[in-house]
Design a protein around this motif. Sequence first.
Motif, PDB file in Angstrom:
ATOM      1  N   PRO A 122       0.810  -1.225   0.000  1.00 26.66           N
ATOM      2  CA  PRO A 122       0.000   0.000   0.000  1.00 26.66           C
ATOM      3  C   PRO A 122       0.841   1.271   0.000  1.00 26.66           C
ATOM      4  CG  PRO A 122      -0.066  -1.087   2.143  1.00 26.66           C
ATOM      5  CD  PRO A 122       0.646  -2.007   1.217  1.00 26.66           C
ATOM      6  N   GLY A 123       2.152   1.133   0.225  1.00 23.06           N
ATOM      7  CA  GLY A 123       2.993   2.328   0.283  1.00 23.06           C
ATOM      8  C   GLY A 123       3.186   3.010  -1.050  1.00 23.06           C
ATOM      9  N   PHE A 124       3.044   2.256  -2.165  1.00 21.38           N
ATOM     10  CA  PHE A 124       3.389   2.825  -3.470  1.00 21.38           C
ATOM     11  C   PHE A 124       2.546   4.049  -3.794  1.00 21.38           C
ATOM     12  CE2 PHE A 124       5.262  -1.326  -3.827  1.00 21.38           C
ATOM     13  CZ  PHE A 124       6.451  -1.051  -4.480  1.00 21.38           C
ATOM     14  N   ARG A 179       5.262   6.794   5.171  1.00 26.07           N
ATOM     15  CA  ARG A 179       5.435   5.703   6.128  1.00 26.07           C
ATOM     16  C   ARG A 179       4.097   5.168   6.605  1.00 26.07           C
ATOM     17  NH1 ARG A 179       8.277   7.898  10.519  1.00 26.07           N
ATOM     18  NH2 ARG A 179       6.400   7.718  11.783  1.00 26.07           N
ATOM     19  N   ARG A 180       3.189   6.090   6.941  1.00 22.23           N
ATOM     20  CA  ARG A 180       1.868   5.631   7.382  1.00 22.23           C
ATOM     21  C   ARG A 180       1.167   4.881   6.258  1.00 22.23           C
ATOM     22  NH1 ARG A 180      -1.166   9.962  11.302  1.00 22.23           N
ATOM     23  NH2 ARG A 180       0.591  10.308  12.706  1.00 22.23           N
ATOM     24  N   GLY A 181       1.356   5.376   5.026  1.00 17.55           N
ATOM     25  CA  GLY A 181       0.746   4.678   3.897  1.00 17.55           C
ATOM     26  C   GLY A 181       1.280   3.266   3.775  1.00 17.55           C
ATOM     27  N   LEU A 185      -1.809   2.744   7.658  1.00 13.85           N
ATOM     28  CA  LEU A 185      -2.530   3.595   8.610  1.00 13.85           C
ATOM     29  C   LEU A 185      -3.183   4.753   7.870  1.00 13.85           C
ATOM     30  CD1 LEU A 185       0.329   3.788  11.254  1.00 13.85           C
ATOM     31  CD2 LEU A 185      -1.689   2.339  11.370  1.00 13.85           C
ATOM     32  N   ALA A 186      -4.015   5.517   8.601  1.00 16.28           N
ATOM     33  CA  ALA A 186      -4.661   6.687   8.003  1.00 16.28           C
ATOM     34  C   ALA A 186      -3.614   7.768   7.731  1.00 16.28           C
ATOM     35  CB  ALA A 186      -5.731   7.219   8.947  1.00 16.28           C
ATOM     36  N   GLY A 188      -4.579  10.963   6.455  1.00 11.21           N
ATOM     37  CA  GLY A 188      -5.273  12.234   6.221  1.00 11.21           C
ATOM     38  C   GLY A 188      -4.573  13.440   6.819  1.00 11.21           C
ATOM     39  N   THR A 189      -4.239  13.357   8.131  1.00 13.90           N
ATOM     40  CA  THR A 189      -3.688  14.534   8.806  1.00 13.90           C
ATOM     41  C   THR A 189      -2.348  14.977   8.224  1.00 13.90           C
ATOM     42  OG1 THR A 189      -4.692  13.550  10.745  1.00 13.90           O
ATOM     43  CG2 THR A 189      -3.377  15.523  11.078  1.00 13.90           C
ATOM     44  N   PRO A 190      -1.341  14.088   8.162  1.00 11.71           N
ATOM     45  CA  PRO A 190      -0.074  14.567   7.604  1.00 11.71           C
ATOM     46  C   PRO A 190      -0.196  15.005   6.159  1.00 11.71           C
ATOM     47  CG  PRO A 190       0.007  12.197   7.977  1.00 11.71           C
ATOM     48  CD  PRO A 190      -1.229  12.700   8.636  1.00 11.71           C
ATOM     49  N   LEU A 191      -1.073  14.360   5.402  1.00 14.35           N
ATOM     50  CA  LEU A 191      -1.232  14.754   4.005  1.00 14.35           C
ATOM     51  C   LEU A 191      -1.812  16.157   3.914  1.00 14.35           C
ATOM     52  CD1 LEU A 191      -0.819  13.837   1.143  1.00 14.35           C
ATOM     53  CD2 LEU A 191      -3.127  12.926   1.124  1.00 14.35           C
ATOM     54  N   ALA A 192      -2.794  16.452   4.768  1.00 15.59           N
ATOM     55  CA  ALA A 192      -3.383  17.788   4.765  1.00 15.59           C
ATOM     56  C   ALA A 192      -2.337  18.826   5.166  1.00 15.59           C
ATOM     57  CB  ALA A 192      -4.569  17.840   5.721  1.00 15.59           C
ATOM     58  N   LEU A 193      -1.516  18.499   6.186  1.00 20.64           N
ATOM     59  CA  LEU A 193      -0.485  19.438   6.625  1.00 20.64           C
ATOM     60  C   LEU A 193       0.555  19.647   5.529  1.00 20.64           C
ATOM     61  CD1 LEU A 193      -0.074  18.196  10.280  1.00 20.64           C
ATOM     62  CD2 LEU A 193      -0.872  20.432   9.576  1.00 20.64           C
TER      63      LEU A 193
END
Lengths: 218, 251
Positions: A122-124, A179-181, A185-186, A188-193
């Motif tokens: 799922p990281g790709f 890393r979360r990907g 894991l979710a 959303g938050t780091p992606l938005a930041l």
Amino acid sequence: MRALLVRDLRLAVRAGGGFGLALAFFLIVVVLVPFAVGPQPEVLGEIAAGVLWIGALLACLLSLDRIFALDFEDGSLELLASAPVPLEGVAAVKALAHWLVTGLPLVLAAPVLGVLLHLPGPGFVWLTVSLAVGTPALSVIGCFGAALTVGLKRGGLLLSLIVLPLYVPVLIFGAEVARRGAEGLAVGTPLALLGGLAAGAVALLPFAAAAAIRINLR
Amino acid sequence: MSLWEYANPVKFMATSGRVLPWFAVAAGLLTLAGVAWGFFATPEDYRQGATVKIIFIHVPAAMMAINAWAMMLVCSLIWVVRRHHVSALAARAAAPVGVAMTLIALFTGAIWGQPMWGTWWAWDPRLTSFLILFLFYLGYMALWAAIEDPDTAADLTSVLCLVGSVFAILSRYAVNFWTQGLHQGASVLRAGAVTGSDTEEKVSNVYAVPLFVSMAGFVLLFIALVLMRTRTEIRVRRIKALEARARMGDA
């Protein structure tokens, strides 16, 4: 401005500079990592996202001093500054050209190199997304650094000293998304930041870069 | 009579020359008093033993490390807006003091962290953001050193300081997000502690009083050092001007 973009892209491709070089450097970094930490797939898989981010960041850094240096040397930067386009726009276009030449290829190459580092499945997607969002910020921050150091004789090393601390937030959020990907894991938050950071940098830093160029040309 | 009169180097040199000895003496006395009081006259903590006494250097140094950058930011803004040379030189003079404070905070923190947390270094938000602050200082000083023309150097470093401040704050919150820390939260100055609504642990008065003395000493020490270095910068500038004039006379 479009003419400037086309000109910069042509120069980059034909003058044999940044285009392939950053990509090759990225590849080299990724190849060197297993030699340093050992080839066990589980170890590599765990650090793959971070290593790919570091590699992309360093590859991006490598070509920064070319953004303005050549134009400064042959005087065309002064022509650009006196041309009837705002210098902020010139800085933005230069950053865009840098991104198209180095950032975009890195984004496209990262998944392929992810295979070499045993990046979990799922990281790709998230690695590609995080780099696609983050590398424009790297380019525009670097463009500001290049504008600061353009008049200096040996600005390259100084440029990396100035730019690397500025890269810290982008790296943290970008690598966190990847890393979360990879761990499923979710994100959303780091992606938005990361997105907010990139948008802010793209919106504001061309002004700082233009101010620095004006000072350097004075 | 306004504050801006001190933008005149002559006026600044006269006044700073008069007040500098007072600041220097007061800084020396308060710092020594605070640190000596802290080291020799406070009891050992029931959990931390004698290591708690590092606080009397660690906390003031960390405080000044951040405040030095804030002062450089203000000076840079003044230079950009009103173009007072003394302001730019003060920002330049503050950077090495700030970097020294950052190093002191990092080293005393490591010495403290070793017995307390069992490690010299942890990638804790506060520690990490201090390390990044250190890098910002290095970049800022390197840019000052690299540019020949003083006005260009002042302009470019001001721009870097403004942009760097934004990114320093961003990094601070980014590393907060990135990892959870070992370092305790603010426990000396807190809004709740004053109103009495605070129920969390805070530094007890036995340590707080000498700590405040030491903090005041570090503030004065910072002011004295920056004044001294600014005066040196102005003198260096004058010498360069005189040399340039002498060369003109020869030609």
